[in-house]
Design a protein around this motif. Structure first.
Motif, PDB file in Angstrom:
ATOM      1  N   ARG A   9       0.832  -1.195   0.000  1.00 47.58           N
ATOM      2  CA  ARG A   9       0.000   0.000   0.000  1.00 47.58           C
ATOM      3  C   ARG A   9       0.866   1.244   0.000  1.00 47.58           C
ATOM      4  O   ARG A   9       0.575   2.220  -0.672  1.00 47.58           O
ATOM      5  CB  ARG A   9      -0.926   0.006   1.207  1.00 47.58           C
ATOM      6  N   GLY A  13       0.398   4.007  -2.805  1.00 47.79           N
ATOM      7  CA  GLY A  13      -0.473   5.082  -2.368  1.00 47.79           C
ATOM      8  C   GLY A  13       0.155   6.213  -1.589  1.00 47.79           C
ATOM      9  O   GLY A  13      -0.495   7.216  -1.353  1.00 47.79           O
ATOM     10  N   GLU A 177     -12.763   2.911   0.194  1.00 49.53           N
ATOM     11  CA  GLU A 177     -11.869   3.333   1.276  1.00 49.53           C
ATOM     12  C   GLU A 177     -12.520   3.242   2.646  1.00 49.53           C
ATOM     13  O   GLU A 177     -11.829   3.127   3.659  1.00 49.53           O
ATOM     14  CB  GLU A 177     -11.395   4.770   1.019  1.00 49.53           C
ATOM     15  N   ASP A 180     -11.461   0.124   4.441  1.00 47.58           N
ATOM     16  CA  ASP A 180     -10.055  -0.266   4.327  1.00 47.58           C
ATOM     17  C   ASP A 180      -9.412  -0.476   5.695  1.00 47.58           C
ATOM     18  O   ASP A 180      -8.750  -1.487   5.941  1.00 47.58           O
ATOM     19  CB  ASP A 180      -9.284   0.795   3.532  1.00 47.58           C
ATOM     20  N   ARG A 184      -7.910  -3.963   7.238  1.00 51.45           N
ATOM     21  CA  ARG A 184      -6.510  -4.070   7.653  1.00 51.45           C
ATOM     22  C   ARG A 184      -6.411  -4.555   9.101  1.00 51.45           C
ATOM     23  O   ARG A 184      -5.545  -5.344   9.449  1.00 51.45           O
ATOM     24  CB  ARG A 184      -5.814  -2.715   7.480  1.00 51.45           C
ATOM     25  N   ILE A 204      -7.405  -5.675  -0.003  1.00 48.06           N
ATOM     26  CA  ILE A 204      -6.632  -4.504   0.414  1.00 48.06           C
ATOM     27  C   ILE A 204      -5.555  -4.167  -0.603  1.00 48.06           C
ATOM     28  O   ILE A 204      -5.385  -3.004  -0.999  1.00 48.06           O
ATOM     29  CB  ILE A 204      -5.990  -4.744   1.802  1.00 48.06           C
ATOM     30  N   ALA A 208      -5.859  -0.727  -2.789  1.00 46.38           N
ATOM     31  CA  ALA A 208      -4.882   0.350  -2.592  1.00 46.38           C
ATOM     32  C   ALA A 208      -4.601   1.046  -3.911  1.00 46.38           C
ATOM     33  O   ALA A 208      -4.472   2.274  -3.971  1.00 46.38           O
ATOM     34  CB  ALA A 208      -3.596  -0.216  -1.989  1.00 46.38           C
ATOM     35  N   THR A 212      -5.703   4.974  -4.912  1.00 45.58           N
ATOM     36  CA  THR A 212      -4.732   5.933  -5.443  1.00 45.58           C
ATOM     37  C   THR A 212      -5.230   6.541  -6.745  1.00 45.58           C
ATOM     38  O   THR A 212      -5.158   7.757  -6.960  1.00 45.58           O
ATOM     39  CB  THR A 212      -3.376   5.239  -5.666  1.00 45.58           C
TER      40      THR A 212
END
Length: 320
Positions: A9, A13, A177, A180, A184, A204, A208, A212
């Protein structure tokens, strides 16, 4: 294939929004380097562990309420499984909407070889695989998928008439998002089902890149938006944030433990943990919205405050 979530990530990102063409080229390379497939990278033949949860316990909608405490441990696991199925069902419907928007954009480009177009098609391929993966996991849960409410179906159909602009890319971020941080957290929770944790790892890593891309395109859309159009987009985006969090879990999930949908939903909305969970899920996205200039004006600010999802620091800055 093993890929570290945090490293991957950070790689795709951390740089933040930049030139759309450069970003798309970078994300295409990242896709090739970190390709995963839910059909192959999850052991679907492995049995479920009946003692493990489907969500991190504290993220359950009733956690911390008297209603939650009245449930037996077995009922708490059952409700967690039902809520996970509700989120997966919601995800399938939402990702169909995202694919529709991505394909609409492809139809409007003049050069079918430009990196943004190629990445849009790559993202469609990943989103459809995600939906397949979600469907497999719902089948594994041995619970029915919750069909999308009629208003949501109509909203997705009407999206085809919404001009491409800040709203379209903000919707992508709201869908992708919002959960997210929750995912995680769950991947690190040994008490969560291995199938769920592996699904989240795959999701995930690929989301990511999608996040972005959507952030980059959102910034560009804001820059190209006139003041009146931007004000309208701000209000519409604020309305979506206000609506999505309370409707993410289908209230029919409460039937799995003998609780009426209306009563369960009302208790969940009044839970002392609701704001904590909302800010945990929406915090990074709303900080970005604030930096991008989307949280401005009296109406917009009221909508975000009403959502109870603004991080404390951002909420304090709006009070000034």
């Amino acid at each position: 294939m093993s890929v570290d979530i945090d490293t991957a990530r950070h790689r795709v990102g951390s740089a933040g929004p930049g030139d759309p063409r450069t970003t798309a080229e970078r994300l295409l390379r990242s896709t090739a380097d970190n390709a995963l497939d839910g059909e192959l990278d999850i052991d679907w033949d492995a049995p479920l562990d009946p003692t493990k949860a489907w969500l991190t316990e504290c993220r359950g909608t009733l956690f911390g309420t008297k209603m939650w405490d009245s449930l037996t441990p077995e009922q708490q696991l059952t409700l967690g499984r039902a809520e996970a199925v509700a989120v997966l069902s919601y995800g399938i419907v939402a990702e169909m909407g995202l694919c529709n928007n991505l394909l609409r954009r492809v139809f409007h480009v003049e050069d079918f070889t430009e990196p943004q177009m190629l990445y849009s098609l790559t993202e469609v391929a990943e989103e459809t695989r995600h939906s397949t993966m979600f469907g497999r996991l719902i089948n594994k849960a041995e619970m029915p998928a919750w069909p999308a409410p009629a208003p949501l179906n109509w909203a997705l159909r009407l999206m085809g008439f919404v001009p491409h602009g800040p709203l379209i890319f903000a919707i992508t971020l709201i869908v992708e998002e919002m959960l997210d941080a929750v995912q995680r957290e769950a991947t690190r929770d040994e008490n969560v089902q291995p199938h769920v944790r592996q699904m989240m790892r795959i999701h995930i890593l690929e989301e990511a890149r999608h996040i972005t891309y959507a952030r980059t395109e959102l910034v560009r859309a804001i820059e190209n938006c006139g003041p009146i159009s931007l004000a309208i987009n701000r209000v519409l985006i604020g309305l979506l944030v206000l609506i999505v969090m309370p409707t993410l879990i289908d209230p029919r999930a409460y039937i799995s433990v003998g609780i009426s949908p209306t009563r369960g939903w009302l208790v969940a909305q009044r839970s002392p943990h609701y704001r904590e969970n909302a800010t945990f899920a929406c915090g990074p996205m709303l900080r970005f919205f604030g930096e991008a200039g989307l949280i401005r004006g009296r109406v917009t600010t009221l909508l975000y405050r009403a959502s109870r999802s603004l991080p404390e620091g951002l909420l304090a800055s709006l009070r000034r």
